[in-house]
Design an enzyme around this catalytic site. Structure first.
Site, mmCIF file in Angstrom:
data_model
loop_
_atom_site.group_PDB
_atom_site.id
_atom_site.type_symbol
_atom_site.label_atom_id
_atom_site.label_comp_id
_atom_site.label_asym_id
_atom_site.label_seq_id
_atom_site.Cartn_x
_atom_site.Cartn_y
_atom_site.Cartn_z
ATOM 1 N N GLU A 55 31.799 25.669 62.547
ATOM 2 C CA GLU A 55 31.935 26.516 61.352
ATOM 3 C C GLU A 55 30.773 26.268 60.390
ATOM 4 O O GLU A 55 30.216 27.194 59.807
ATOM 5 C CB GLU A 55 33.248 26.223 60.621
ATOM 6 C CG GLU A 55 34.499 26.405 61.455
ATOM 7 C CD GLU A 55 34.938 25.130 62.157
ATOM 8 O OE1 GLU A 55 34.082 24.423 62.734
ATOM 9 O OE2 GLU A 55 36.139 24.838 62.133
ATOM 10 N N CYS A 90 38.518 21.822 60.401
ATOM 11 C CA CYS A 90 38.686 20.526 59.730
ATOM 12 C C CYS A 90 38.537 20.687 58.217
ATOM 13 O O CYS A 90 38.065 21.712 57.713
ATOM 14 C CB CYS A 90 37.677 19.508 60.271
ATOM 15 S SG CYS A 90 36.018 19.674 59.594
HETATM 16 N N1 THU Z 1 34.803 20.231 65.432
HETATM 17 C C1 THU Z 1 34.342 21.443 65.006
HETATM 18 O O1 THU Z 1 33.342 21.959 65.505
HETATM 19 N N2 THU Z 1 34.996 22.057 63.996
HETATM 20 C C2 THU Z 1 36.090 21.555 63.347
HETATM 21 O O2 THU Z 1 36.558 22.162 62.401
HETATM 22 C C3 THU Z 1 36.713 20.327 63.843
HETATM 23 C C4 THU Z 1 35.976 19.581 64.893
HETATM 24 C C5 THU Z 1 34.089 19.543 66.503
HETATM 25 C C6 THU Z 1 33.402 18.270 66.103
HETATM 26 C C7 THU Z 1 33.308 17.534 67.425
HETATM 27 O O3 THU Z 1 32.133 17.947 68.103
HETATM 28 C C8 THU Z 1 34.513 18.008 68.206
HETATM 29 O O4 THU Z 1 34.980 19.175 67.548
HETATM 30 C C9 THU Z 1 35.620 16.990 68.298
HETATM 31 O O5 THU Z 1 35.987 16.548 67.031
#
Ligand code: THU
Length: 135
Positions: A55, A90
C-alpha cells in the site's frame, strides 16, 4: 473504474512482490480522483525493518508523481499469490492513507474469486491522529 477492475489490478501488482523472507505476496492498486491507477507490491529486505508494504509503495509512487487526491485503494494479500482470506492493511499503511485521504476514502479488500469487502478509511482507522491535531 469499477471496483472489480481495481481489485484485478491489485492482484496483478502482487505478482511483482519481492518476498524472499515471508513468501507473503501483497498487491495494491490506488485510484486517483481523476482516474489514474498507481500499483504497488511489498518489497522485503534482509534487514527486515526496511521492508515496504504494498500500500505504501503505491502511495509513495503516486505522491512522488505529484498526486494528492485519491478515491480508493484495492488490496490483496496471501502466501504465494493464494488470496484465500481477506487481507487488511497494517496500521502503518492506514496511517499513511490518513495523511492524504479523509474518512470516506474507500478500501477494497479482495480475495480469490469475485468476493470483496468495501470499507472506508473511517471504518478501519477510527479516532485518527491527523494533521488537524497539529494546528
Ligand atoms: N505487508 C504489506 O505489504 N502490507 C500490509 O499492510 C501488511 C504487511 C507485507 C509486509 C511483508 O512483506 C509481508 O506482508 C509480511 O508481513
Amino acid at each position: 473504474m469499477k471496483d472489480k477492475e481495481l481489485i484485478f489490478l491489485a492482484k496483478k501488482a502482487a505478482e511483482k512482490a519481492y518476498v524472499p523472507y515471508s513468501g507473503y505476496t501483497v498487491g495494491a492498486a490506488l485510484l486517483t480522483k481523476d482516474g489514474k491507477v498507481y500499483s504497488g507490491c511489498n518489497i522485503e529486505n534482509a534487514a527486515y525493518g526496511p521492508t515496504n508494504c504494498a500500500e505504501r509503495t503505491a502511495f509513495f509512487k503516486a505522491v512522488s508523481e505529484g498526486e494528492r487526491d485519491f478515491e480508493a485503494i484495492a488490496v490483496v494479500g496471501g502466501k504465494a499469490l493464494d488470496f484465500k482470506d481477506y487481507f487488511t492493511p497494517c496500521g502503518v499503511c492506514r496511517q499513511v492513507m490518513a495523511e492524504f485521504c479523509d474518512e470516506s476514502f474507500r478500501v477494497l479488500i479482495g480475495k480469490n474469486g469475485e468476493d470483496y469487502l468495501s470499507l472506508t478509511l473511517g471504518e478501519i482507522l477510527p479516532y485518527t491522529f491527523s494533521s488537524e491535531k497539529l494546528k
